[in-house]
Motif scaffolding. Structure first.
Motif, PDB file in Angstrom:
ATOM      1  N   ASN A 242       0.850  -1.387   0.021  1.00 31.02           N
ATOM      2  CA  ASN A 242      -0.004   0.144   0.051  1.00 31.02           C
ATOM      3  C   ASN A 242       0.860   1.079   0.118  1.00 31.02           C
ATOM      4  O   ASN A 242       0.682   2.176  -0.797  1.00 31.02           O
ATOM      5  CB  ASN A 242      -0.828   0.057   1.282  1.00 31.02           C
ATOM      6  N   LEU A 309      -4.138   7.726   1.704  1.00 31.76           N
ATOM      7  CA  LEU A 309      -3.359   6.421   2.323  1.00 31.76           C
ATOM      8  C   LEU A 309      -3.483   6.815   3.886  1.00 31.76           C
ATOM      9  O   LEU A 309      -3.220   7.844   4.203  1.00 31.76           O
ATOM     10  CB  LEU A 309      -1.865   6.597   2.167  1.00 31.76           C
ATOM     11  N   VAL A 366      -6.151   2.044   1.468  1.00 33.67           N
ATOM     12  CA  VAL A 366      -5.846   3.124   0.301  1.00 33.67           C
ATOM     13  C   VAL A 366      -7.184   3.255  -0.189  1.00 33.67           C
ATOM     14  O   VAL A 366      -7.862   2.095  -0.527  1.00 33.67           O
ATOM     15  CB  VAL A 366      -4.864   2.242  -0.701  1.00 33.67           C
TER      16      VAL A 366
END
Ligand code: GLA
Length: 374
Positions: A242, A309, A366
């Motif tokens: 991620n 994020l 995410v």
């Protein structure tokens, strides 16, 4: 060489270290294509340190170890090219490579010519055993020039681990990607440290000069050259991929592809994440509400979406939220804003201008946010 997306591929070092040979490279290339990883963009197969003979030949040329590579590098390059893949090699700016093999100091133009003759497409260039009299940035510039004059397009991948203020001079060297942090190991502490240090490079990562957070450890599960104990949990590996993709880092797989399990393959082939990684603008991320152990960042994408994020680096589970104002969209009453999780595909909106969720210790999320005029 202009490279307009973060390079993707596979590298020998994390799992195999010194134990490399022609069969391993061929088998890896075969599996890479069989598993369809090339279709996702993983194209460079990179032979890291320990491929050369300990001594140059009588003409000063670097030579591949004939026991490890009995048919030579040129034949191996042809094998990879036949499969639509590209070959990467490794050298170092100093007197020796980090593992003590011949390096390119004072042989830059000869070595670049040799690599070009072999059909090499990528050079990872390390920073060990530098001569006392010449600083690393000059040596990187010299190799940059040698590659550009070699007659072949060879991607220059600098590996100075952020040392000597790399970020201040790397763009003068023509490197297309450059290691901004130290070597990765297959455990949570290593991931956490690289993720934390990477924040210093948000402003300098850019199209054609990608800040490289190091090869991936996804799928190593504690085995191999940089493997430690049990490796990471599945969720920690998810956080790894991620963050690397959100930051737009080059993606070089480090696991043994021949024995890669399905869970790891899934982590490496999430189309949504790879699209964020490869976004053509490489816009600089901006902070939502980050603290030292809980990152919340956003990045504008080339089609007008926003990637977000949320990354919990702490050891405790956390409830969290971000609002429209942190995305510069406060009171945008004429907009519908939707948030889609790239792993679950679940889509939600903002409630009272807020989006809240829960992120467990070491986990991350995410999202891709879409804006639609009402
Ligand atoms: C350095 C690099 C690693 C690897 C080794 C090889 O430590 O940072 O990625 O290339 O050298 O010796």
């Amino acid at each position: 060489m202009l490279v307009s997306k973060p390079p993707m591929g596979w590298n020998t070092w994390n799992t195999f270290g010194e134990k490399i040979n022609e069969d391993l490279i061929k088998e890896t290339a075969d599996v890479l294509v069989e598993k369809g990883l090339d279709k996702f963009g993983y194209k460079y197969v990179v032979i890291d340190d320990c491929w050369a003979l300990r001594e140059r030949d009588k003409d000063g040329k670097i030579t591949a170890d004939p026991v490890k590579f009995p048919h030579g590098i040129k034949a191996l390059a042809a094998y990879l090219h036949e499969k639509g893949l590209k070959l990467g090699m490794y050298s170092c700016a100093g007197n020796m490579t980090c593992a003590g093999y011949p390096a390119s100091f004072n042989h830059e133009f000869t070595d670049a010519e040799t690599f070009a003759e072999w059909g090499v497409d990528f050079l990872k260039y390390d920073f060990c055993y530098l001569p006392k009299t010449v600083s690393g940035k000059y040596l990187f510039r010299r190799m940059g020039l040698a590659l550009l004059n070699s007659g072949r397009d060879i991607l220059f991948s600098g590996c100075s681990w952020g040392a000597d203020n790399t970020k201040d001079w790397i763009k003068t060297t023509s490197a297309s990607m450059w290691r901004c942090t130290g070597d990765i190991f297959d455990n949570w502490e290593s991931l956490k440290s690289i993720i934390t240090l990477r924040a210093d490079f948000d402003a300098v990562n850019s199209v054609g000069s990608y800040a490289d957070m190091d090869m991936l450890i996804v799928g190593m599960n504690g085995k191999g050259n940089v493997g430690l104990n049990k490796g990471c949990t599945e969720e920690e590996y998810r956080t790894h991929i991620n963050v690397w993709t959100f930051m737009g880092s080059p993606l070089m797989v480090g696991a043994d592809l021949r024995t890669l399990d399905d869970k790891s393959l899934k982590l490496l082939t999430n189309k949504e994440l790879i699209a964020i990684d490869q976004d053509s603008m490489s816009c600089q991320p901006f902070d939502l509400y980050s603290s030292s152990d809980f990152m919340q960042k956003a990045r504008i994408l080339d089609n007008g979406d926003i990637a977000v994020l949320l990354c919990n680096l702490s050891d405790t589970d956390r409830g969290t939220w971000f609002d429209l104002s942190s995305l510069s969209l406060e009171q945008s009453g004429d907009l519908d804003v939707t948030v889609t999780d790239v792993w679950t595909n679940e889509t939600r909106g903002f409630v009272n201008q807020c989006f809240s969720t829960f992120v467990k210790a070491h986990e991350s999320k995410v999202y891709r946010i879409k804006l639609k005029k009402k």
